[in-house]
Write a protein that holds these residues in place. Structure first.
Motif, mmCIF file in Angstrom:
data_model
loop_
_atom_site.group_PDB
_atom_site.id
_atom_site.type_symbol
_atom_site.label_atom_id
_atom_site.label_comp_id
_atom_site.label_asym_id
_atom_site.label_seq_id
_atom_site.Cartn_x
_atom_site.Cartn_y
_atom_site.Cartn_z
ATOM 1 N N LEU A 109 4.115 17.166 7.178
ATOM 2 C CA LEU A 109 2.855 16.638 6.658
ATOM 3 C C LEU A 109 3.032 15.288 5.973
ATOM 4 C CD1 LEU A 109 -0.046 18.047 6.476
ATOM 5 C CD2 LEU A 109 0.545 18.518 4.088
ATOM 6 N N CYS A 110 4.224 15.052 5.431
ATOM 7 C CA CYS A 110 4.410 13.913 4.518
ATOM 8 C C CYS A 110 4.855 12.638 5.238
ATOM 9 C CB CYS A 110 5.412 14.271 3.431
ATOM 10 S SG CYS A 110 7.138 14.333 3.974
ATOM 11 N N ASP A 111 4.691 11.535 4.511
ATOM 12 C CA ASP A 111 5.161 10.220 4.973
ATOM 13 C C ASP A 111 6.422 9.787 4.246
ATOM 14 O OD1 ASP A 111 2.783 9.407 6.761
ATOM 15 O OD2 ASP A 111 1.823 10.014 4.878
ATOM 16 N N THR A 112 6.671 10.412 3.099
ATOM 17 C CA THR A 112 7.898 10.189 2.342
ATOM 18 C C THR A 112 8.328 11.514 1.737
ATOM 19 O OG1 THR A 112 7.100 7.987 1.706
ATOM 20 C CG2 THR A 112 9.041 8.819 0.562
ATOM 21 N N ARG A 113 9.608 11.818 1.860
ATOM 22 C CA ARG A 113 10.153 13.023 1.226
ATOM 23 C C ARG A 113 11.169 12.586 0.178
ATOM 24 N NH1 ARG A 113 12.440 17.326 5.303
ATOM 25 N NH2 ARG A 113 14.129 15.814 5.540
ATOM 26 N N ILE A 114 10.982 13.076 -1.048
ATOM 27 C CA ILE A 114 11.868 12.725 -2.156
ATOM 28 C C ILE A 114 12.554 13.995 -2.632
ATOM 29 C CG2 ILE A 114 12.047 11.655 -4.438
ATOM 30 C CD1 ILE A 114 8.817 11.154 -2.660
ATOM 31 N N ILE A 115 13.866 14.024 -2.500
ATOM 32 C CA ILE A 115 14.624 15.221 -2.855
ATOM 33 C C ILE A 115 15.476 14.939 -4.082
ATOM 34 C CG2 ILE A 115 16.223 17.004 -2.056
ATOM 35 C CD1 ILE A 115 15.621 16.096 0.815
ATOM 36 N N TRP A 116 15.213 15.683 -5.135
ATOM 37 C CA TRP A 116 16.034 15.635 -6.344
ATOM 38 C C TRP A 116 16.835 16.938 -6.364
ATOM 39 C CZ3 TRP A 116 15.406 11.461 -9.795
ATOM 40 C CH2 TRP A 116 14.274 10.661 -9.577
ATOM 41 N N GLY A 117 18.125 16.859 -6.204
ATOM 42 C CA GLY A 117 18.890 18.100 -6.207
ATOM 43 C C GLY A 117 20.342 17.850 -5.867
ATOM 44 N N GLY A 118 21.090 18.927 -5.815
ATOM 45 C CA GLY A 118 22.494 18.818 -5.469
ATOM 46 C C GLY A 118 22.689 18.493 -4.002
ATOM 47 N N ASN A 119 23.929 18.175 -3.668
ATOM 48 C CA ASN A 119 24.247 17.814 -2.289
ATOM 49 C C ASN A 119 23.910 18.937 -1.311
ATOM 50 O OD1 ASN A 119 25.192 15.496 -3.431
ATOM 51 N ND2 ASN A 119 27.365 15.980 -3.194
ATOM 52 N N TYR A 127 0.855 -1.185 0.000
ATOM 53 C CA TYR A 127 0.000 0.000 0.000
ATOM 54 C C TYR A 127 0.893 1.238 0.000
ATOM 55 C CZ TYR A 127 -3.655 -3.262 1.411
ATOM 56 O OH TYR A 127 -4.533 -4.320 1.454
ATOM 57 N N GLY A 128 0.398 2.306 -0.620
ATOM 58 C CA GLY A 128 1.133 3.561 -0.560
ATOM 59 C C GLY A 128 1.367 3.993 0.875
ATOM 60 N N ARG A 129 2.468 4.693 1.112
ATOM 61 C CA ARG A 129 2.808 5.085 2.477
ATOM 62 C C ARG A 129 1.933 6.238 2.974
ATOM 63 N NH1 ARG A 129 7.432 2.913 4.427
ATOM 64 N NH2 ARG A 129 7.495 4.553 6.009
ATOM 65 N N GLY A 130 1.319 6.989 2.042
ATOM 66 C CA GLY A 130 0.459 8.111 2.452
ATOM 67 C C GLY A 130 0.684 9.316 1.579
ATOM 68 N N VAL A 131 1.370 10.316 2.110
ATOM 69 C CA VAL A 131 1.646 11.555 1.375
ATOM 70 C C VAL A 131 3.125 11.594 0.999
ATOM 71 C CG1 VAL A 131 1.652 14.080 1.447
ATOM 72 C CG2 VAL A 131 -0.164 12.796 2.620
ATOM 73 N N ALA A 132 3.384 11.781 -0.285
ATOM 74 C CA ALA A 132 4.757 11.906 -0.770
ATOM 75 C C ALA A 132 5.022 13.366 -1.138
ATOM 76 C CB ALA A 132 4.978 11.011 -1.986
ATOM 77 N N PHE A 133 6.091 13.912 -0.607
ATOM 78 C CA PHE A 133 6.500 15.299 -0.867
ATOM 79 C C PHE A 133 7.725 15.254 -1.774
ATOM 80 C CE2 PHE A 133 8.714 19.185 1.257
ATOM 81 C CZ PHE A 133 8.419 19.978 0.151
ATOM 82 N N HIS A 134 7.530 15.682 -3.022
ATOM 83 C CA HIS A 134 8.588 15.642 -4.031
ATOM 84 C C HIS A 134 9.184 17.031 -4.210
ATOM 85 C CE1 HIS A 134 6.753 11.812 -5.674
ATOM 86 N NE2 HIS A 134 5.676 12.397 -5.160
ATOM 87 N N ILE A 135 10.496 17.135 -4.139
ATOM 88 C CA ILE A 135 11.192 18.400 -4.395
ATOM 89 C C ILE A 135 11.984 18.220 -5.677
ATOM 90 C CG2 ILE A 135 12.859 20.063 -3.507
ATOM 91 C CD1 ILE A 135 12.019 18.969 -0.673
#
Length: 407
Positions: free
Chosen positions: A173-183, A89-97
């Motif tokens: 707010l989120c259950d997963t945070r996904i960060i696309w970016g530099g170090n 099941y999905g974890r809930g809310v995904a926050f994508h940057i």
């Protein structure tokens, strides 16, 4: 944080899709199971809308995304997960940057979150891109269809400036945070705490390379297509994408002849379709000077213009990628064996693209040497093709929770 503070924060967010109410209600949504049929149907409708849009046809990356969302394409990817879907099941809310330098990345990240069963908050690129607008317009049109209106609460696509408070609010707010970016971006965003059970997926600075077998290249009858494929891997994103090759390795017995034909074919396309800005040209030359000042045997290969900068390497050294540039800046080295790659096979090495090289030889090289780097080995022209396993991370597995049941 009190209600008034929340209102102040929410008022600083600009919505491309969604509202404050949508955002605040997201934690109450029930997650889907992966590859839910309703979601696949919506993505197929989105694909059709994109592919029939004449304006979108100008942008290969948008069209590629449209093809990727087709039902047939999604179902092929679904096969890899069929043995566990019924327990995930999905974890809930995904926050994508999303990153600021790859226009369509936000859409792939969002769709991965959606396919995994999550509601998705997506921080859009800070730069203005027509590709972003075209995808948002298609999303808005398809979400207006009565068949898909029930999915609207699962999307919040937003923009905001450099605000630690907003990032903290969304992270809480989120259950997963996904960060696309530099170090540096990842380090800064990590200061915003997550919920105790929330997880984080980071896609940090990476680099990529390409390898070409000269003999196989010279035999090819489609050299214009090969040049076009390489152009798409590099110039479409100003060579800013982590997937864009920075060093070209040559193998075989006719390297000089292959180089001449390859770069001439590429130059024909670049001259017709690419414009280099003054600041980009200066940056390339500055990087070349720094490399030459710190390494022996560095030689600039003469080219017809500054659209392509070629740099011949005499040695492979592990710090070469500290001197990478973009906008058409390519280091070159003639390989005798794949083992020579090892100094560069550090954890930052993401994608190795190839033309004419036996894939089994590359696979055996990786198996025998077990380098920290190289997460993807793909044919030239496909480096930017998004996959649900990215940077060695299975996004469906990471973005879902597994419900284990015992008899």
């Amino acid at each position: 944080m009190n209600h008034k503070n929340n209102d102040d924060i929410l008022n600083e967010i600009k919505y491309a899709i969604g509202t404050n109410k949508t955002l605040e209600a997201m934690p109450t949504l029930k997650p889907f199971q992966p590859f839910d049929e309703e979601i696949i149907s919506y993505l197929n409708a989105l694909s059709k809308d994109i592919l029939k849009n004449k304006e979108a046809k100008v942008y290969p990356d948008v069209i590629t995304f449209g093809f990727w969302c087709r039902k047939a394409s999604i179902n092929i990817q679904k096969k890899a997960y069929e043995h566990t879907i019924h327990k995930r099941y999905g974890r809930g809310v995904a926050f994508h940057i999303a990153p600021s330098n790859v226009p369509v990345n936000f859409a792939y990240s969002m769709v991965a979150g959606l396919l995994a069963g999550n509601a998705n908050i997506v921080r859009l690129p800070s730069k203005d891109y027509q590709q972003v607008d075209l995808i948002l317009e298609s999303m808005e049109r398809t979400l207006k269809d009565p068949e898909y209106q029930a999915l609207r609460p699962h999307f919040c696509l937003i923009r905001y400036g450099h605000s630690e408070k907003i990032t903290e609010f969304l992270s809480a707010l989120c259950d997963t945070r996904i960060i696309w970016g530099g170090n540096q971006t990842i380090t800064a965003i990590r200061k915003a705490p997550l919920k105790p059970r929330a997880i984080e997926i980071n896609f940090a600075d990476r680099y990529s390379m390409a390898i070409i077998d000269s003999d196989q290249y010279l035999k090819a009858t489609n050299k214009e297509k090969i040049a076009r494929d390489f152009y798409n891997d590099t110039y479409l994103t100003d060579q800013n994408a982590c997937t864009s090759p920075r060093i070209i390795f040559w193998m075989g017995n006719n390297i000089n002849g292959a180089k001449e034909e390859f770069w001439q074919a590429l130059n024909t396309i670049v001259q017709d379709q690419y414009t280099v800005q003054g600041v980009q040209a200066v940056s390339k030359l500055a990087t070349l000077c720094k490399l030459g000042a710190t390494h022996e045997g560095i030689r600039r290969i003469q080219t017809k213009n500054n659209l392509i900068i070629r740099v011949a390497l005499e040695n492979i050294e592990k710090d070469l990628m500290d001197y990478r540039s973009n906008s058409g800046y390519f280091m070159e080295y003639n390989l005798e064996t794949l083992v020579e790659l090892l100094p560069l096979c550090q954890s930052q090495f993401q994608t190795l693209s190839y033309y004419g090289v036996d894939l089994k030889k590359i696979e055996n090289f990786i198996k025998e040497n077990r380098p920290q780097g190289i997460d993807r080995v793909v044919p030239m022209g496909t480096t930017m093709d998004f996959e649900l396993v990215w940077d060695g991370i299975d996004l469906i597995e990471r973005l879902t929770r597994f419900v284990k049941t015992n008899v």
